[in-house]
Design a protein around this motif. Structure first.
Motif, PDB file in Angstrom:
ATOM      1  N   ALA A 110     -61.698 -60.582  22.382  1.00  0.00           N
ATOM      2  CA  ALA A 110     -60.824 -59.412  22.516  1.00  0.00           C
ATOM      3  C   ALA A 110     -61.099 -58.401  21.403  1.00  0.00           C
ATOM      4  O   ALA A 110     -61.063 -57.186  21.634  1.00  0.00           O
ATOM      5  N   GLN A 111     -61.388 -58.891  20.193  1.00  0.00           N
ATOM      6  CA  GLN A 111     -61.693 -57.982  19.094  1.00  0.00           C
ATOM      7  C   GLN A 111     -62.953 -57.177  19.398  1.00  0.00           C
ATOM      8  O   GLN A 111     -63.002 -55.962  19.168  1.00  0.00           O
ATOM      9  N   ILE A 112     -63.970 -57.847  19.938  1.00  0.00           N
ATOM     10  CA  ILE A 112     -65.198 -57.149  20.333  1.00  0.00           C
ATOM     11  C   ILE A 112     -64.880 -56.129  21.416  1.00  0.00           C
ATOM     12  O   ILE A 112     -65.335 -54.979  21.378  1.00  0.00           O
ATOM     13  N   GLY A 113     -64.094 -56.548  22.418  1.00  0.00           N
ATOM     14  CA  GLY A 113     -63.742 -55.651  23.512  1.00  0.00           C
ATOM     15  C   GLY A 113     -62.969 -54.436  23.043  1.00  0.00           C
ATOM     16  O   GLY A 113     -63.250 -53.303  23.466  1.00  0.00           O
ATOM     17  N   ASN A 114     -62.012 -54.638  22.147  1.00  0.00           N
ATOM     18  CA  ASN A 114     -61.227 -53.514  21.619  1.00  0.00           C
ATOM     19  C   ASN A 114     -62.112 -52.531  20.855  1.00  0.00           C
ATOM     20  O   ASN A 114     -61.929 -51.312  20.949  1.00  0.00           O
ATOM     21  N   TYR A 115     -63.073 -53.065  20.107  1.00  0.00           N
ATOM     22  CA  TYR A 115     -64.006 -52.205  19.373  1.00  0.00           C
ATOM     23  C   TYR A 115     -64.828 -51.356  20.348  1.00  0.00           C
ATOM     24  O   TYR A 115     -64.972 -50.138  20.171  1.00  0.00           O
ATOM     25  N   LEU A 116     -65.349 -51.988  21.402  1.00  0.00           N
ATOM     26  CA  LEU A 116     -66.179 -51.272  22.372  1.00  0.00           C
ATOM     27  C   LEU A 116     -65.371 -50.220  23.127  1.00  0.00           C
ATOM     28  O   LEU A 116     -65.859 -49.112  23.385  1.00  0.00           O
ATOM     29  N   ILE A 117     -64.145 -50.567  23.488  1.00  0.00           N
ATOM     30  CA  ILE A 117     -63.275 -49.622  24.200  1.00  0.00           C
ATOM     31  C   ILE A 117     -63.050 -48.370  23.358  1.00  0.00           C
ATOM     32  O   ILE A 117     -63.116 -47.235  23.850  1.00  0.00           O
ATOM     33  N   LYS A 118     -62.805 -48.566  22.059  1.00  0.00           N
ATOM     34  CA  LYS A 118     -62.585 -47.437  21.158  1.00  0.00           C
ATOM     35  C   LYS A 118     -63.855 -46.611  20.999  1.00  0.00           C
ATOM     36  O   LYS A 118     -63.814 -45.378  21.037  1.00  0.00           O
ATOM     37  N   GLU A 119     -65.001 -47.285  20.844  1.00  0.00           N
ATOM     38  CA  GLU A 119     -66.268 -46.587  20.649  1.00  0.00           C
ATOM     39  C   GLU A 119     -66.664 -45.772  21.873  1.00  0.00           C
ATOM     40  O   GLU A 119     -67.280 -44.716  21.749  1.00  0.00           O
ATOM     41  N   GLU A 120     -66.325 -46.267  23.064  1.00  0.00           N
ATOM     42  CA  GLU A 120     -66.700 -45.577  24.307  1.00  0.00           C
ATOM     43  C   GLU A 120     -65.684 -44.533  24.731  1.00  0.00           C
ATOM     44  O   GLU A 120     -65.813 -43.924  25.792  1.00  0.00           O
TER      45      GLU A 120
ATOM     46  N   ASN B 250     -54.445 -46.469  29.312  1.00  0.00           N
ATOM     47  CA  ASN B 250     -54.830 -46.020  30.654  1.00  0.00           C
ATOM     48  C   ASN B 250     -55.846 -47.024  31.196  1.00  0.00           C
ATOM     49  O   ASN B 250     -57.050 -46.813  31.082  1.00  0.00           O
ATOM     50  N   PRO B 251     -55.395 -48.132  31.783  1.00  0.00           N
ATOM     51  CA  PRO B 251     -56.307 -49.196  32.234  1.00  0.00           C
ATOM     52  C   PRO B 251     -57.401 -48.719  33.181  1.00  0.00           C
ATOM     53  O   PRO B 251     -58.489 -49.299  33.217  1.00  0.00           O
ATOM     54  N   LEU B 252     -57.125 -47.643  33.933  1.00  0.00           N
ATOM     55  CA  LEU B 252     -58.144 -47.140  34.862  1.00  0.00           C
ATOM     56  C   LEU B 252     -59.423 -46.732  34.129  1.00  0.00           C
ATOM     57  O   LEU B 252     -60.522 -46.873  34.663  1.00  0.00           O
ATOM     58  N   SER B 253     -59.283 -46.234  32.903  1.00  0.00           N
ATOM     59  CA  SER B 253     -60.462 -45.798  32.149  1.00  0.00           C
ATOM     60  C   SER B 253     -61.396 -46.965  31.847  1.00  0.00           C
ATOM     61  O   SER B 253     -62.580 -46.771  31.573  1.00  0.00           O
ATOM     62  N   ILE B 254     -60.860 -48.186  31.905  1.00  0.00           N
ATOM     63  CA  ILE B 254     -61.660 -49.382  31.640  1.00  0.00           C
ATOM     64  C   ILE B 254     -62.114 -50.039  32.932  1.00  0.00           C
ATOM     65  O   ILE B 254     -63.229 -50.536  33.044  1.00  0.00           O
ATOM     66  N   LEU B 255     -61.245 -49.999  33.949  1.00  0.00           N
ATOM     67  CA  LEU B 255     -61.523 -50.710  35.197  1.00  0.00           C
ATOM     68  C   LEU B 255     -62.522 -49.986  36.092  1.00  0.00           C
ATOM     69  O   LEU B 255     -63.243 -50.617  36.862  1.00  0.00           O
ATOM     70  N   VAL B 256     -62.568 -48.649  36.024  1.00  0.00           N
ATOM     71  CA  VAL B 256     -63.496 -47.918  36.892  1.00  0.00           C
ATOM     72  C   VAL B 256     -64.938 -48.202  36.474  1.00  0.00           C
ATOM     73  O   VAL B 256     -65.217 -48.517  35.318  1.00  0.00           O
TER      74      VAL B 256
ATOM     75  N   LEU C 266     -51.833 -57.407  29.938  1.00  0.00           N
ATOM     76  CA  LEU C 266     -52.867 -56.612  30.595  1.00  0.00           C
ATOM     77  C   LEU C 266     -53.869 -56.047  29.595  1.00  0.00           C
ATOM     78  O   LEU C 266     -55.085 -56.094  29.814  1.00  0.00           O
ATOM     79  N   LYS C 267     -53.375 -55.511  28.475  1.00  0.00           N
ATOM     80  CA  LYS C 267     -54.277 -54.904  27.496  1.00  0.00           C
ATOM     81  C   LYS C 267     -55.270 -55.924  26.954  1.00  0.00           C
ATOM     82  O   LYS C 267     -56.468 -55.629  26.810  1.00  0.00           O
ATOM     83  N   CYS C 268     -54.811 -57.117  26.645  1.00  0.00           N
ATOM     84  CA  CYS C 268     -55.706 -58.145  26.106  1.00  0.00           C
ATOM     85  C   CYS C 268     -56.666 -58.660  27.178  1.00  0.00           C
ATOM     86  O   CYS C 268     -57.825 -58.971  26.886  1.00  0.00           O
ATOM     87  N   ALA C 269     -56.183 -58.757  28.417  1.00  0.00           N
ATOM     88  CA  ALA C 269     -57.066 -59.179  29.512  1.00  0.00           C
ATOM     89  C   ALA C 269     -58.217 -58.192  29.674  1.00  0.00           C
ATOM     90  O   ALA C 269     -59.378 -58.589  29.840  1.00  0.00           O
ATOM     91  N   LEU C 270     -57.902 -56.899  29.599  1.00  0.00           N
ATOM     92  CA  LEU C 270     -58.944 -55.872  29.728  1.00  0.00           C
ATOM     93  C   LEU C 270     -59.903 -55.921  28.533  1.00  0.00           C
ATOM     94  O   LEU C 270     -61.116 -55.766  28.695  1.00  0.00           O
ATOM     95  N   ALA C 271     -59.360 -56.153  27.339  1.00  0.00           N
ATOM     96  CA  ALA C 271     -60.206 -56.240  26.144  1.00  0.00           C
ATOM     97  C   ALA C 271     -61.147 -57.438  26.229  1.00  0.00           C
ATOM     98  O   ALA C 271     -62.334 -57.346  25.878  1.00  0.00           O
ATOM     99  N   VAL C 272     -60.638 -58.580  26.699  1.00  0.00           N
ATOM    100  CA  VAL C 272     -61.481 -59.769  26.847  1.00  0.00           C
ATOM    101  C   VAL C 272     -62.574 -59.518  27.898  1.00  0.00           C
ATOM    102  O   VAL C 272     -63.726 -59.934  27.725  1.00  0.00           O
ATOM    103  N   GLU C 273     -62.230 -58.815  28.984  1.00  0.00           N
ATOM    104  CA  GLU C 273     -63.234 -58.487  30.005  1.00  0.00           C
ATOM    105  C   GLU C 273     -64.360 -57.652  29.406  1.00  0.00           C
ATOM    106  O   GLU C 273     -65.539 -57.905  29.652  1.00  0.00           O
ATOM    107  N   GLU C 274     -63.998 -56.633  28.636  1.00  0.00           N
ATOM    108  CA  GLU C 274     -65.012 -55.783  28.003  1.00  0.00           C
ATOM    109  C   GLU C 274     -65.861 -56.588  27.028  1.00  0.00           C
ATOM    110  O   GLU C 274     -67.078 -56.444  26.978  1.00  0.00           O
ATOM    111  N   GLY C 275     -65.197 -57.447  26.261  1.00  0.00           N
ATOM    112  CA  GLY C 275     -65.929 -58.275  25.300  1.00  0.00           C
ATOM    113  C   GLY C 275     -66.880 -59.235  25.982  1.00  0.00           C
ATOM    114  O   GLY C 275     -68.010 -59.435  25.520  1.00  0.00           O
TER     115      GLY C 275
END
Length: 318
Positions: free
Chosen positions: A6-16, A22-28, A235-244
């Motif tokens: 999740a930490q990796i995912g949160n970092y990537l979400i911020k960098e991108e 806004n979960p759609l910005s990650i799910l699309v 939801l936020k952590c689930a999305l972060a783990v997915e990105e990670g």
């Protein structure tokens, strides 16, 4: 371990430049990630009357990713919204665009929506004309097909329509709490096991295969619907783990004597994440126990020490 992902995912979400609020910005998904789809074909309707106005063409622009709101679905079914990559014009129109609108219109949450009913009818009534216009407008390059609405000088994409946005979000996150077999619905109010914040949490997050509810004794109270008490995740952590996890699959996944593994770093300070990920990528490229690996590992430890980076590593074999 999941907190590290999740930490990796949160970092990537911020960098991108994405936004967890806004979960759609990650799910699309980017429909043109490989650069093969250079045109956007828009099936245009009047926003108020839903009269068919024709097909217009735009050059693909990465800034429209959220407006296009694309996410691929099953090959024999509709995508997550009425935006799809064109394979064969007739098949894409019927099986993807019209089917997507029909699926949303017939969903119990939106069955009273006059907007969706009229749109579905207009699509079906004008199907032949729409197909002719698509074939006429489509060039040799790959193209994305979507629905568009005009209201005077205003233009609305799929991602601007609330019904489409809500359906997309619900469908994209449904796997976190629902299994059709057995009609298992596992979500509730509690504390997330990763961020420790209180709110709505889900119990069927299965991006890593170490958690299962197929045996009744595996879950709280012997009730699969209460699985959220065994492994609660918001939801936020689930999305972060997915990105990670996406990043792990692409960059930090290796093989050791026939067994695959992830090399998962966790840093004490977020400012060190970029340099750590870059260094770990190099180490994962060569996982044979030889002089090259030995030297790379020594360089990694020296790098962490010399830069005062506090980091620990989890090796997850699977």
């Amino acid at each position: 371990m999941l907190s590290s992902v999740a930490q990796i995912g949160n970092y990537l979400i911020k960098e991108e430049g994405k936004d967890l609020s806004n979960p759609l910005s990650i799910l699309v998904e980017n429909p043109n990630v490989k650069g093969n789809y250079k045109d956007i074909l828009k099936i245009v309707f009047d926003y108020n009357t839903l009269e068919y106005l024709g097909v217009s063409i735009d050059e693909y622009d990465g800034s429209k990713i959220l407006k296009l709101m694309y996410k691929g679905g099953p090959s024999n079914g509709a995508d997550f919204s009425p935006t799809s990559k064109i394979t064969e014009p007739e098949k894409t129109l019927k099986k993807k665009i019209i089917k997507a609108v029909a699926d949303i219109a017939n969903n119990k949450e939106y069955k009273n929506s006059e907007f969706l009913k009229k749109l579905e009818k207009s699509l079906k009534d004008n199907e032949c004309n729409i197909l002719e216009d698509i074939i006429d407008k489509k060039g040799k390059d790959g193209a994305i097909l979507t629905i568009n609405f005009e209201d005077g000088e205003n233009e609305y994409f799929v991602g601007d329509i609330e019904e489409f946005k809500n359906y997309f979000l619900n469908r994209a996150t449904k796997d976190y709490y629902y299994i059709k077999t057995g009609n298992i619905n596992s979500k509730g109010l509690g504390v997330c096991s990763i961020c420790n914040e209180k709110g709505e949490i889900y119990g069927l997050f299965r991006k890593f295969g170490f958690y299962s509810i197929d045996k009744v004794g595996n879950v709280s109270g012997f009730n699969p619907n209460e699985a959220w008490k065994t492994f609660p995740i918001c939801l936020k952590c689930a999305l972060a783990v997915e990105e990670g996890k996406k990043y792990l699959d692409e960059n930090l996944r290796g093989r050791f004597y026939g067994t695959e593994f992830y090399m998962i770093p966790k840093v004490l300070f977020d400012k060190d994440m970029e340099r750590v990920l870059e260094t770990y990528r190099e180490l994962t490229k060569n996982t044979k126990i030889n002089k090259i690996y030995y030297n790379t590992e020594k360089q990694l430890l020296r790098f962490l020490k010399n830069n005062d980076i506090y980091c620990y590593t989890t090796f997850m074999f699977f």
